[in-house]
Design a protein around this motif. Structure first.
Motif, PDB file in Angstrom:
ATOM      1  N   TRP A   1      35.229   1.101 -17.049  1.00 55.53           N
ATOM      2  CA  TRP A   1      34.951   0.374 -15.745  1.00 55.53           C
ATOM      3  C   TRP A   1      36.163  -0.893 -15.594  1.00 55.53           C
ATOM      4  O   TRP A   1      36.754  -1.013 -14.630  1.00 55.53           O
ATOM      5  CB  TRP A   1      33.740  -0.069 -15.564  1.00 55.53           C
ATOM      6  N   PHE A   2      36.561  -1.635 -16.690  1.00 58.79           N
ATOM      7  CA  PHE A   2      37.290  -2.583 -16.683  1.00 58.79           C
ATOM      8  C   PHE A   2      38.931  -2.227 -16.152  1.00 58.79           C
ATOM      9  O   PHE A   2      39.278  -2.582 -15.499  1.00 58.79           O
ATOM     10  CB  PHE A   2      37.385  -3.557 -17.858  1.00 58.79           C
ATOM     11  N   LEU A   3      39.169  -1.060 -16.705  1.00 60.06           N
ATOM     12  CA  LEU A   3      40.346  -0.441 -16.644  1.00 60.06           C
ATOM     13  C   LEU A   3      40.633   0.082 -15.297  1.00 60.06           C
ATOM     14  O   LEU A   3      41.676  -0.288 -14.690  1.00 60.06           O
ATOM     15  CB  LEU A   3      40.661   0.448 -17.811  1.00 60.06           C
ATOM     16  N   PHE A   4      39.551   0.744 -14.800  1.00 53.87           N
ATOM     17  CA  PHE A   4      39.428   1.274 -13.364  1.00 53.87           C
ATOM     18  C   PHE A   4      39.670  -0.059 -12.571  1.00 53.87           C
ATOM     19  O   PHE A   4      40.623   0.037 -11.599  1.00 53.87           O
ATOM     20  CB  PHE A   4      38.293   2.039 -12.968  1.00 53.87           C
TER      21      PHE A   4
ATOM     22  N   ALA B   1      43.342  -0.357 -10.334  1.00 52.26           N
ATOM     23  CA  ALA B   1      42.775  -0.431  -8.854  1.00 52.26           C
ATOM     24  C   ALA B   1      43.350  -1.790  -8.075  1.00 52.26           C
ATOM     25  O   ALA B   1      42.716  -2.006  -6.937  1.00 52.26           O
ATOM     26  CB  ALA B   1      41.346  -0.058  -8.646  1.00 52.26           C
ATOM     27  N   GLY B   2      44.046  -2.365  -8.617  1.00 50.81           N
ATOM     28  CA  GLY B   2      44.556  -3.603  -8.173  1.00 50.81           C
ATOM     29  C   GLY B   2      43.749  -5.020  -8.189  1.00 50.81           C
ATOM     30  O   GLY B   2      43.705  -5.802  -7.505  1.00 50.81           O
ATOM     31  N   GLY B   3      43.020  -4.756  -9.568  1.00 50.96           N
ATOM     32  CA  GLY B   3      42.193  -6.163  -9.663  1.00 50.96           C
ATOM     33  C   GLY B   3      40.702  -6.223  -8.784  1.00 50.96           C
ATOM     34  O   GLY B   3      40.610  -7.337  -8.303  1.00 50.96           O
ATOM     35  N   MET B   4      40.174  -5.230  -8.643  1.00 48.37           N
ATOM     36  CA  MET B   4      38.964  -5.235  -7.921  1.00 48.37           C
ATOM     37  C   MET B   4      37.944  -6.054  -8.720  1.00 48.37           C
ATOM     38  O   MET B   4      38.056  -6.174  -9.698  1.00 48.37           O
ATOM     39  CB  MET B   4      38.090  -3.574  -7.804  1.00 48.37           C
ATOM     40  N   ARG B   5      37.250  -6.906  -7.719  1.00 49.15           N
ATOM     41  CA  ARG B   5      36.182  -7.544  -8.224  1.00 49.15           C
ATOM     42  C   ARG B   5      35.058  -6.834  -8.734  1.00 49.15           C
ATOM     43  O   ARG B   5      34.830  -5.669  -8.394  1.00 49.15           O
ATOM     44  CB  ARG B   5      35.493  -8.304  -7.064  1.00 49.15           C
ATOM     45  N   PHE B   6      34.304  -7.586  -9.682  1.00 52.86           N
ATOM     46  CA  PHE B   6      33.110  -6.598 -10.578  1.00 52.86           C
ATOM     47  C   PHE B   6      32.114  -6.242  -9.538  1.00 52.86           C
ATOM     48  O   PHE B   6      31.674  -5.090  -9.626  1.00 52.86           O
ATOM     49  CB  PHE B   6      32.806  -7.552 -11.549  1.00 52.86           C
ATOM     50  N   SER B   7      31.908  -7.210  -8.460  1.00 49.10           N
ATOM     51  CA  SER B   7      30.814  -6.661  -7.649  1.00 49.10           C
ATOM     52  C   SER B   7      31.097  -5.654  -6.669  1.00 49.10           C
ATOM     53  O   SER B   7      30.456  -4.704  -6.532  1.00 49.10           O
ATOM     54  CB  SER B   7      30.310  -7.928  -6.688  1.00 49.10           C
ATOM     55  N   ASP B   8      32.503  -5.448  -6.454  1.00 48.89           N
ATOM     56  CA  ASP B   8      32.874  -4.192  -5.589  1.00 48.89           C
ATOM     57  C   ASP B   8      32.838  -3.216  -6.699  1.00 48.89           C
ATOM     58  O   ASP B   8      32.354  -1.781  -6.054  1.00 48.89           O
ATOM     59  CB  ASP B   8      34.316  -4.317  -5.173  1.00 48.89           C
ATOM     60  N   VAL B   9      33.292  -3.177  -7.930  1.00 48.11           N
ATOM     61  CA  VAL B   9      33.309  -2.129  -8.746  1.00 48.11           C
ATOM     62  C   VAL B   9      31.732  -1.584  -8.924  1.00 48.11           C
ATOM     63  O   VAL B   9      31.352  -0.510  -9.044  1.00 48.11           O
ATOM     64  CB  VAL B   9      33.883  -2.288 -10.211  1.00 48.11           C
ATOM     65  N   ALA B  10      30.963  -2.419  -9.313  1.00 51.10           N
ATOM     66  CA  ALA B  10      29.335  -2.298  -9.442  1.00 51.10           C
ATOM     67  C   ALA B  10      28.835  -1.450  -8.531  1.00 51.10           C
ATOM     68  O   ALA B  10      27.642  -0.755  -8.578  1.00 51.10           O
ATOM     69  CB  ALA B  10      28.603  -3.570  -9.757  1.00 51.10           C
ATOM     70  N   THR B  11      29.157  -1.839  -7.124  1.00 48.50           N
ATOM     71  CA  THR B  11      28.521  -0.999  -6.031  1.00 48.50           C
ATOM     72  C   THR B  11      29.168   0.065  -5.674  1.00 48.50           C
ATOM     73  O   THR B  11      28.882   0.906  -4.204  1.00 48.50           O
ATOM     74  CB  THR B  11      28.343  -1.848  -4.867  1.00 48.50           C
ATOM     75  N   LEU B  12      30.501   0.459  -6.177  1.00 47.98           N
ATOM     76  CA  LEU B  12      31.037   1.490  -5.847  1.00 47.98           C
ATOM     77  C   LEU B  12      30.425   2.889  -5.974  1.00 47.98           C
ATOM     78  O   LEU B  12      29.723   3.040  -6.719  1.00 47.98           O
ATOM     79  CB  LEU B  12      32.432   1.726  -6.734  1.00 47.98           C
TER      80      LEU B  12
END
Length: 144
Positions: free
Chosen positions: A120-123, A127-138
């Protein structure tokens, strides 16, 4: 979810301030005056040991809640008109590309929670430094 947690934490701090200062859990809307919020600001600095940006963020949250109370007609005067909040530039340490590469190359069990966190971190990083909250709700539907 992060916003909810921030608001809940600030409300708990404000309640603790009211309890410690006035010996009760609640104050009536009529008591929400500028001096009360100045005292809360001082309490955050002196009693809680909060930093400048933390105090500014918490006063911003309380200010937002006060504006909602005003919209609902529960408060007529705006108590934050002459309250000053401060902020300091925050210093963020960024990982170098070499450090990210070392994380990517680290040998760990691919079925472990650490490997899942790394994926998830590497994604997010690639992906251009997505915020954790955006990744968590993706969700898959968000990806084109």
């Amino acid at each position: 979810m992060g916003t909810f947690r921030s608001y809940r934490t600030t409300c708990r701090k404000f309640t603790a301030f009211i309890e410690e200062t006035y010996g009760r859990e609640e104050v009536p809307f009529g008591a929400l005056e500028a001096e009360l919020f100045r005292e809360f600001r001082t309490y955050c600095y002196e009693e809680r040991g909060s930093g400048t940006n933390t105090v500014g963020r918490e006063l911003g949250i309380v200010c937002t809640l006060v504006r909602h109370a005003m919209k609902e007609g529960k408060l007529s005067a705006y108590p934050f008109e002459h309250i000053v909040t401060y902020s300091e530039p925050s210093r963020k340490e960024l990982l170098t590309p070499e450090e990210v590469e070392r994380i990517a190359d680290l040998e760990i069990d691919e079925d472990s929670p650490a490997a899942e966190a790394r994926r998830w971190f590497l994604f997010a990083y690639y992906a251009g430094g997505m915020r954790f909250s955006d990744v968590a709700t993706l969700q898959w539907q968000h990806i084109r």
